[in-house]
Design a protein around this motif. Sequence first.
Motif, PDB file in Angstrom:
ATOM      1  N   THR A 105       0.841  -1.345   0.108  1.00 20.02           N
ATOM      2  CA  THR A 105       0.132   0.108   0.026  1.00 20.02           C
ATOM      3  C   THR A 105       0.815   1.234   0.122  1.00 20.02           C
ATOM      4  O   THR A 105       2.106   1.134   0.144  1.00 20.02           O
ATOM      5  CB  THR A 105      -0.887  -0.014   1.313  1.00 20.02           C
ATOM      6  N   THR A 106       0.120   2.205  -0.192  1.00 25.31           N
ATOM      7  CA  THR A 106       1.138   3.592  -0.153  1.00 25.31           C
ATOM      8  C   THR A 106       0.144   4.701   0.651  1.00 25.31           C
ATOM      9  O   THR A 106      -1.173   4.547   0.627  1.00 25.31           O
ATOM     10  CB  THR A 106       1.259   3.971  -1.701  1.00 25.31           C
ATOM     11  N   ASP A 107       0.832   5.461   0.905  1.00 25.07           N
ATOM     12  CA  ASP A 107       0.229   6.773   1.659  1.00 25.07           C
ATOM     13  C   ASP A 107      -0.155   8.001   0.994  1.00 25.07           C
ATOM     14  O   ASP A 107      -0.629   8.840   1.018  1.00 25.07           O
ATOM     15  CB  ASP A 107       0.931   7.187   2.926  1.00 25.07           C
ATOM     16  N   SER A 157       4.309  15.842   1.786  1.00 26.22           N
ATOM     17  CA  SER A 157       4.095  14.650   2.408  1.00 26.22           C
ATOM     18  C   SER A 157       3.142  13.744   1.666  1.00 26.22           C
ATOM     19  O   SER A 157       2.107  14.803   1.061  1.00 26.22           O
ATOM     20  CB  SER A 157       4.041  14.533   3.898  1.00 26.22           C
ATOM     21  N   PRO A 158       2.937  12.719   1.467  1.00 29.02           N
ATOM     22  CA  PRO A 158       2.107  12.084   0.793  1.00 29.02           C
ATOM     23  C   PRO A 158       0.691  12.246   1.195  1.00 29.02           C
ATOM     24  O   PRO A 158      -0.242  12.402   0.330  1.00 29.02           O
ATOM     25  CB  PRO A 158       2.342  10.427   1.294  1.00 29.02           C
TER      26      PRO A 158
END
Length: 188
Positions: free
Chosen positions: A122-124, A187-188
């Motif tokens: 997963t990714t933020d 930031s993400p």
Amino acid sequence: MSDVSALASPLGVFEPISRLVAASPVFPSVLGAFESTPFPDGVTHYAVGGTLVGLGVAIVYLATAITAGNSTFLETTLSYVSDLPRFNQAKYVASRDWRVVLALSTVAGAGLYTFLLGSAWTTDVGLWRLAIGGFLVGVGTRVGKGCTMGHGVCGLGSGSRVSVVNVAVFVGVATVTALAVAAAGVSP
């Protein structure tokens, strides 16, 4: 002495540049992005994945003498459903079956990874950023006449000068962009 100066000092020739960079209010914060551990989870999974990609590309090339880039996938699959001459070129129609298999195997590989390790990657990063990034990558692959797999894996592996230039450009742009985003504190 700053971290930048300490990094450049052993090379000697970069001493004047390192002093200039260290005195700049912008560059130390940009270069600070390098202070974090680049691979906090190790490199094993990258090495295994890269080996599998290289092996797959080699098999496709040895079996068909065709570069196994992914950027042509859209044109080849559109030849199944479109009557437009653009999508029904002989080179697209001839390679569309194995390109569909290649694309599906990429998705299946992600599924296998999830199944074996028990959790999906997963990714933020926000969905809107992923969408914009995906669009820009898509445009870049058309402008550059190939993708990271076509130029970076196949092209470099075959010694293509065009691929060397393309890889240098997209790695350079990616590096500058990542450093600029990190320096801006996004930031993400």
